[in-house]
Design a protein around this motif. Structure first.
Motif, PDB file in Angstrom:
ATOM      1  N   VAL A 100       0.862  -1.179   0.000  1.00 12.33           N
ATOM      2  CA  VAL A 100       0.000   0.000   0.000  1.00 12.33           C
ATOM      3  C   VAL A 100       0.903   1.235   0.000  1.00 12.33           C
ATOM      4  O   VAL A 100       1.744   1.402   0.889  1.00 12.33           O
ATOM      5  N   PHE A 101       0.751   2.069  -1.011  1.00 14.19           N
ATOM      6  CA  PHE A 101       1.479   3.333  -1.097  1.00 14.19           C
ATOM      7  C   PHE A 101       0.512   4.451  -0.732  1.00 14.19           C
ATOM      8  O   PHE A 101      -0.602   4.506  -1.250  1.00 14.19           O
ATOM      9  N   THR A 102       0.930   5.323   0.156  1.00 15.41           N
ATOM     10  CA  THR A 102       0.004   6.318   0.676  1.00 15.41           C
ATOM     11  C   THR A 102       0.771   7.530   1.211  1.00 15.41           C
ATOM     12  O   THR A 102       1.991   7.479   1.400  1.00 15.41           O
ATOM     13  N   CYS A 103       0.063   8.592   1.444  1.00 16.34           N
ATOM     14  CA  CYS A 103       0.624   9.766   2.131  1.00 16.34           C
ATOM     15  C   CYS A 103       0.122   9.828   3.570  1.00 16.34           C
ATOM     16  O   CYS A 103       0.387  10.788   4.285  1.00 16.34           O
ATOM     17  N   SER A 104      -0.611   8.803   3.984  1.00 15.14           N
ATOM     18  CA  SER A 104      -1.182   8.742   5.332  1.00 15.14           C
ATOM     19  C   SER A 104      -0.383   7.787   6.206  1.00 15.14           C
ATOM     20  O   SER A 104      -0.224   6.615   5.863  1.00 15.14           O
ATOM     21  N   GLU A 105       0.105   8.278   7.318  1.00 15.66           N
ATOM     22  CA  GLU A 105       0.881   7.432   8.216  1.00 15.66           C
ATOM     23  C   GLU A 105       0.050   6.275   8.752  1.00 15.66           C
ATOM     24  O   GLU A 105       0.537   5.163   8.924  1.00 15.66           O
ATOM     25  N   GLY A 106      -1.232   6.522   9.001  1.00 15.51           N
ATOM     26  CA  GLY A 106      -2.094   5.467   9.521  1.00 15.51           C
ATOM     27  C   GLY A 106      -2.245   4.307   8.558  1.00 15.51           C
ATOM     28  O   GLY A 106      -2.217   3.142   8.959  1.00 15.51           O
ATOM     29  N   LEU A 115      -9.096   0.481   4.659  1.00 14.58           N
ATOM     30  CA  LEU A 115      -8.769   0.727   3.252  1.00 14.58           C
ATOM     31  C   LEU A 115     -10.008   0.688   2.363  1.00 14.58           C
ATOM     32  O   LEU A 115     -10.087   1.423   1.372  1.00 14.58           O
ATOM     33  N   ALA A 116     -10.966  -0.143   2.693  1.00 11.57           N
ATOM     34  CA  ALA A 116     -12.147  -0.313   1.840  1.00 11.57           C
ATOM     35  C   ALA A 116     -12.975   0.956   1.700  1.00 11.57           C
ATOM     36  O   ALA A 116     -13.708   1.124   0.721  1.00 11.57           O
ATOM     37  N   SER A 117     -12.864   1.857   2.647  1.00  9.03           N
ATOM     38  CA  SER A 117     -13.646   3.095   2.599  1.00  9.03           C
ATOM     39  C   SER A 117     -12.855   4.264   2.007  1.00  9.03           C
ATOM     40  O   SER A 117     -13.369   5.377   1.909  1.00  9.03           O
ATOM     41  N   LYS A 118     -11.606   4.005   1.603  1.00 10.23           N
ATOM     42  CA  LYS A 118     -10.747   5.061   1.069  1.00 10.23           C
ATOM     43  C   LYS A 118     -10.804   5.100  -0.463  1.00 10.23           C
ATOM     44  O   LYS A 118     -11.317   4.196  -1.114  1.00 10.23           O
ATOM     45  N   ARG A 119     -10.222   6.155  -1.023  1.00 10.66           N
ATOM     46  CA  ARG A 119     -10.078   6.264  -2.478  1.00 10.66           C
ATOM     47  C   ARG A 119      -8.793   5.534  -2.853  1.00 10.66           C
ATOM     48  O   ARG A 119      -7.696   5.992  -2.548  1.00 10.66           O
ATOM     49  N   VAL A 120      -8.945   4.402  -3.520  1.00  7.94           N
ATOM     50  CA  VAL A 120      -7.816   3.507  -3.776  1.00  7.94           C
ATOM     51  C   VAL A 120      -7.600   3.353  -5.279  1.00  7.94           C
ATOM     52  O   VAL A 120      -8.555   3.162  -6.040  1.00  7.94           O
ATOM     53  N   GLY A 121      -6.346   3.424  -5.695  1.00  4.64           N
ATOM     54  CA  GLY A 121      -6.017   3.255  -7.101  1.00  4.64           C
ATOM     55  C   GLY A 121      -5.137   2.041  -7.328  1.00  4.64           C
ATOM     56  O   GLY A 121      -4.351   1.647  -6.465  1.00  4.64           O
ATOM     57  N   GLU A 147       0.780   7.920 -13.357  1.00  7.69           N
ATOM     58  CA  GLU A 147      -0.542   8.538 -13.209  1.00  7.69           C
ATOM     59  C   GLU A 147      -1.075   8.354 -11.790  1.00  7.69           C
ATOM     60  O   GLU A 147      -1.545   9.306 -11.154  1.00  7.69           O
ATOM     61  N   LEU A 148      -0.971   7.127 -11.277  1.00  6.77           N
ATOM     62  CA  LEU A 148      -1.520   6.830  -9.954  1.00  6.77           C
ATOM     63  C   LEU A 148      -0.772   7.562  -8.845  1.00  6.77           C
ATOM     64  O   LEU A 148      -1.389   8.132  -7.933  1.00  6.77           O
ATOM     65  N   GLY A 155      -3.508  14.393  -3.725  1.00  7.20           N
ATOM     66  CA  GLY A 155      -4.610  14.186  -2.793  1.00  7.20           C
ATOM     67  C   GLY A 155      -5.873  13.675  -3.445  1.00  7.20           C
ATOM     68  O   GLY A 155      -6.937  13.654  -2.817  1.00  7.20           O
ATOM     69  N   ARG A 156      -5.794  13.237  -4.689  1.00 11.06           N
ATOM     70  CA  ARG A 156      -6.981  12.716  -5.376  1.00 11.06           C
ATOM     71  C   ARG A 156      -7.191  11.230  -5.094  1.00 11.06           C
ATOM     72  O   ARG A 156      -8.234  10.675  -5.418  1.00 11.06           O
ATOM     73  N   LEU A 157      -6.185  10.589  -4.511  1.00  9.50           N
ATOM     74  CA  LEU A 157      -6.288   9.212  -4.037  1.00  9.50           C
ATOM     75  C   LEU A 157      -5.722   9.156  -2.624  1.00  9.50           C
ATOM     76  O   LEU A 157      -4.827   9.923  -2.263  1.00  9.50           O
ATOM     77  N   ASP A 158      -6.255   8.217  -1.839  1.00 10.47           N
ATOM     78  CA  ASP A 158      -5.732   8.005  -0.488  1.00 10.47           C
ATOM     79  C   ASP A 158      -4.654   6.928  -0.457  1.00 10.47           C
ATOM     80  O   ASP A 158      -3.813   6.909   0.444  1.00 10.47           O
ATOM     81  N   ALA A 159      -4.715   6.022  -1.429  1.00 12.26           N
ATOM     82  CA  ALA A 159      -3.759   4.919  -1.447  1.00 12.26           C
ATOM     83  C   ALA A 159      -3.653   4.352  -2.858  1.00 12.26           C
ATOM     84  O   ALA A 159      -4.598   4.443  -3.650  1.00 12.26           O
ATOM     85  N   VAL A 160      -2.511   3.775  -3.150  1.00  6.29           N
ATOM     86  CA  VAL A 160      -2.271   3.064  -4.408  1.00  6.29           C
ATOM     87  C   VAL A 160      -1.755   1.669  -4.058  1.00  6.29           C
ATOM     88  O   VAL A 160      -0.902   1.526  -3.169  1.00  6.29           O
ATOM     89  N   LEU A 161      -2.263   0.662  -4.747  1.00  9.51           N
ATOM     90  CA  LEU A 161      -1.807  -0.707  -4.530  1.00  9.51           C
ATOM     91  C   LEU A 161      -0.886  -1.120  -5.672  1.00  9.51           C
ATOM     92  O   LEU A 161      -1.172  -0.861  -6.848  1.00  9.51           O
TER      93      LEU A 161
END
Length: 223
Positions: A100-106, A115-121, A147-148, A155-161
């Protein structure tokens, strides 16, 4: 009778040696790129030339499953239910860790939490990731990791897999900014080589060649 059998074997060997195999190779998927060398070497050991057709992940499985090319360099077994025309060469070539790649420490410290409730790419056409995110509320499928990751930084996505290696490839040409990778993988996937069913006659020979290469390299299949 012996002459007939020997003649048949010679014709069969000659036919294999004269073949050229066209395989689809997914762009922007580093573990797939890394597996192309061993697959190409296996065919070379059989006297078969390999041509690689590079395309986005969303396109390669269409090409290989419809027989427009002869197979897929590597893919996870999750494709088998959706693309039954692709037949596995049952030698695991590598194991990919889905991070999981993210800008959120949590999210980075607890990759599965919330994760299921976040914006995921994730990359379009990645069947295993489509399955993982099937019940997620907001999923974006991109054509490239550039792109992802750009969307993640904006900030258009919360996480990238994606596979662990993809951030290193992105970092080579881009600033990673706030992006961090999860402490633990979300999922692990073994990758196999696949041939279209029209080439099923090659599977035993290719399987043996891949097993020999793996043994020569002193590697454990799938590691």
């Amino acid at each position: 009778m012996i002459a007939v059998v020997l003649g048949t074997c010679l014709v069969s060997s000659q036919a294999i040696a004269e073949r050229t195999i066209v395989l689809a190779l997914s762009e922007n998927v580093l573990p797939v790129e890394e597996s192309a060398d061993i697959v190409t070497s296996a065919y070379a050991a059989l006297g078969i030339r390999v041509e690689l057709v590079r395309a986005p992940r969303s396109r390669t499985l269409v090409l290989s499953s419809t027989g427009q090319v002869d197979g897929e360099v590597v893919a996870g077994s999750a494709i088998e239910a959706r693309y039954p025309s692709l037949k596995r060469v049952d030698v695991p070539l590598t194991t990919v860790e889905v991070m999981v790649f993210t800008c959120s420490e949590g999210l980075s410290s607890s990759p599965g939490a919330g994760l299921a409730s976040k914006r995921v790419g994730h990359l379009a056409g990645a069947v295993v990731l489509e399955n993982l995110t099937e019940r997620f509320q907001d999923v974006w499928e991109g054509e490239t990791f550039e792109e992802l990751f750009d969307m993640l930084k904006l900030g258009r996505l919360d996480a990238v897999l994606g596979a662990r290696q993809v951030l290193e490839a992105y970092k080579a040409e881009n600033e990673i900014g706030c992006i961090r990778v999860s402490d633990e993988p979300l999922h692990r996937v073994r990758l196999f080589h696949y041939l279209h069913e029209k080439n099923a006659d090659l599977i035993p020979s290719v399987r043996s060649a891949l097993m020999e290469l793996t043994a020569e390299n002193g590697a454990t299949p799938g590691q």
